[in-house]
Scaffold this active site. Structure first.
Site, PDB file in Angstrom:
ATOM      1  N   ASP A   1      21.915 -19.134  31.582  1.00  0.00           N
ATOM      2  CA  ASP A   1      22.956 -20.176  31.685  1.00  0.00           C
ATOM      3  C   ASP A   1      22.993 -20.932  30.364  1.00  0.00           C
ATOM      4  OD1 ASP A   1      24.552 -22.354  32.307  1.00  0.00           O
ATOM      5  OD2 ASP A   1      23.698 -22.705  34.273  1.00  0.00           O
TER       6      ASP A   1
ATOM      7  N   ARG B   1      18.467 -17.712  48.569  1.00  0.00           N
ATOM      8  CA  ARG B   1      17.876 -16.639  47.760  1.00  0.00           C
ATOM      9  C   ARG B   1      17.910 -15.303  48.507  1.00  0.00           C
ATOM     10  NH1 ARG B   1      15.112 -19.010  43.307  1.00  0.00           N
ATOM     11  NH2 ARG B   1      14.089 -20.989  43.723  1.00  0.00           N
TER      12      ARG B   1
ATOM     13  N   GLY C   1      13.581 -17.021  40.668  1.00  0.00           N
ATOM     14  CA  GLY C   1      14.918 -16.473  40.829  1.00  0.00           C
ATOM     15  C   GLY C   1      15.035 -14.978  40.600  1.00  0.00           C
TER      16      GLY C   1
ATOM     17  N   PHE D   1      28.775 -22.566  40.762  1.00  0.00           N
ATOM     18  CA  PHE D   1      27.431 -22.586  41.347  1.00  0.00           C
ATOM     19  C   PHE D   1      27.218 -21.277  42.108  1.00  0.00           C
ATOM     20  CE2 PHE D   1      24.079 -25.801  41.724  1.00  0.00           C
ATOM     21  CZ  PHE D   1      23.103 -24.947  42.214  1.00  0.00           C
TER      22      PHE D   1
ATOM     23  N   LYS E   1      26.018 -16.394  32.431  1.00  0.00           N
ATOM     24  CA  LYS E   1      27.095 -17.306  32.842  1.00  0.00           C
ATOM     25  C   LYS E   1      27.967 -17.645  31.635  1.00  0.00           C
ATOM     26  CE  LYS E   1      26.535 -20.531  36.145  1.00  0.00           C
ATOM     27  NZ  LYS E   1      26.177 -21.828  36.771  1.00  0.00           N
TER      28      LYS E   1
ATOM     29  N   GLU F   1      15.072 -11.653  33.924  1.00  0.00           N
ATOM     30  CA  GLU F   1      15.596 -12.919  34.430  1.00  0.00           C
ATOM     31  C   GLU F   1      16.799 -12.674  35.333  1.00  0.00           C
ATOM     32  OE1 GLU F   1      15.228 -15.778  35.145  1.00  0.00           O
ATOM     33  OE2 GLU F   1      14.607 -17.125  33.557  1.00  0.00           O
ATOM     34  N   ASP F   2      17.003 -13.600  36.273  1.00  0.00           N
ATOM     35  CA  ASP F   2      18.185 -13.484  37.122  1.00  0.00           C
ATOM     36  C   ASP F   2      19.437 -13.965  36.403  1.00  0.00           C
ATOM     37  OD1 ASP F   2      16.981 -15.994  37.200  1.00  0.00           O
ATOM     38  OD2 ASP F   2      17.838 -16.502  39.138  1.00  0.00           O
TER      39      ASP F   2
ATOM     40  N   ASP G   1      19.183 -19.611  43.929  1.00  0.00           N
ATOM     41  CA  ASP G   1      19.144 -20.613  44.993  1.00  0.00           C
ATOM     42  C   ASP G   1      20.005 -21.826  44.699  1.00  0.00           C
ATOM     43  OD1 ASP G   1      17.411 -21.658  42.870  1.00  0.00           O
ATOM     44  OD2 ASP G   1      16.802 -23.161  44.334  1.00  0.00           O
TER      45      ASP G   1
HETATM   46  C1  PRP Z   1      16.932 -20.667  36.835  1.00  0.00           C
HETATM   47  C2  PRP Z   1      16.985 -19.185  36.518  1.00  0.00           C
HETATM   48  C3  PRP Z   1      16.584 -19.129  35.067  1.00  0.00           C
HETATM   49  C4  PRP Z   1      17.125 -20.437  34.524  1.00  0.00           C
HETATM   50  C5  PRP Z   1      18.371 -20.171  33.714  1.00  0.00           C
HETATM   51  O1  PRP Z   1      15.616 -21.030  37.088  1.00  0.00           O
HETATM   52  O2  PRP Z   1      16.109 -18.446  37.318  1.00  0.00           O
HETATM   53  O3  PRP Z   1      15.180 -19.102  34.914  1.00  0.00           O
HETATM   54  O4  PRP Z   1      17.414 -21.280  35.648  1.00  0.00           O
HETATM   55  O5  PRP Z   1      18.962 -21.359  33.255  1.00  0.00           O
HETATM   56  P1  PRP Z   1      19.046 -21.770  31.715  1.00  0.00           P
HETATM   57  O6  PRP Z   1      19.567 -20.590  30.948  1.00  0.00           O
HETATM   58  O7  PRP Z   1      20.031 -22.922  31.741  1.00  0.00           O
HETATM   59  O8  PRP Z   1      17.687 -22.204  31.251  1.00  0.00           O
HETATM   60  P2  PRP Z   1      15.165 -22.367  37.898  1.00  0.00           P
HETATM   61  O9  PRP Z   1      14.557 -23.351  36.924  1.00  0.00           O
HETATM   62  O10 PRP Z   1      16.309 -22.857  38.728  1.00  0.00           O
HETATM   63  O11 PRP Z   1      13.993 -21.842  38.808  1.00  0.00           O
HETATM   64  P3  PRP Z   1      13.979 -20.617  39.866  1.00  0.00           P
HETATM   65  O12 PRP Z   1      13.942 -19.335  39.049  1.00  0.00           O
HETATM   66  O13 PRP Z   1      12.712 -20.829  40.635  1.00  0.00           O
HETATM   67  O14 PRP Z   1      15.221 -20.703  40.729  1.00  0.00           O
END
Ligand code: PRP
Length: 188
Positions: free
Chosen positions: A111, A174, A52, A161, A139, A107-108, A168
């Site tokens: 959450d 993405r 991400g 969302f 978030k 990080e993106d 994604d």
């Molecule tokens: C997403 C995002 C962070 C994580 C955040 O990754 O990139 O790494 O979720 O969520 P959290 O704070 O609830 O842990 P994902 O597992 O969807 O993989 P991706 O980066 O490949 O999209």
């Protein structure tokens, strides 16, 4: 927050644009300047958390003006699901030893904080000098308060969302150059 200038053409699956390209550029430049100021003379290792963060990372490192190095980790706690499984898996580890290094995890989105909480503990066990977080998005979820405190934050976003700019849904969206809220009918 809403994008006010209306320059971003919206994909049909997007309910609302949160940050248009101009908004994103301003945020990334501000974060790059903060990191440049804090790490002058230190050669930090910036770690992109795939997948991400890849779009944000590519922009952010070009906004950092001090010497630095990069590496990548791939982790996943969501898979293709809309909710975190709560279990973080390392799919690709660093190539760089980090003992004694100044680390910036890029990080993106923060959450639940499960992913970053795991990553901080994992990286700190390797003996770095410092570990900080640059999160493009945090978030804001009512009743949810993560123990993770990123030093650098791009923007706070609502509990919806969110896709685009690297984020994604089921591996799609993405490549959108802006950040938007996905229409509920797409994922429900
Ligand atoms: C997403 C995002 C962070 C994580 C955040 O990754 O990139 O790494 O979720 O969520 P959290 O704070 O609830 O842990 P994902 O597992 O969807 O993989 P991706 O980066 O490949 O999209």
């Amino acid at each position: 927050m809403d994008c006010q200038d209306g320059v971003t053409a919206c994909h049909e699956d997007i309910e609302r644009v949160l940050l248009c390209e101009a908004d994103i550029l301003g945020i990334v430049e501000r974060m790059g300047a903060e990191i440049t100021e804090d790490y002058r003379g230190q050669n930090p290792l910036c770690i992109a958390i795939l997948r991400g963060a890849v779009v944000f990372f590519a922009d952010l490192i070009r906004a950092i003006e001090c010497p630095m190095e990069i590496d990548f980790m791939a982790v996943s706690s969501y898979g293709s699901a809309a909710r975190s499984s709560g279990v973080v898996r390392i799919l690709k580890d660093l190539d760089t030893p980090i003992e004694g290094r100044d680390i910036v995890i890029v990080e993106d989105i923060l959450d639940t904080g499960i992913t970053l909480n795991y990553l901080i503990k994992n990286l700190e066990s390797r003996g770095p000098r410092s570990v900080e977080i640059a999160a493009f998005l945090v978030k804001d979820v009512p009743g949810q308060r993560s123990a993770v405190r990123p030093r650098y934050v791009g923007a706070h976003v609502p509990d919806a969302f969110i896709v685009g700019y690297g984020l994604d849904y089921a591996e799609r969206y993405r490549n959108l150059p802006y950040l938007g809220i996905l229409k509920p009918e797409v994922y429900s």
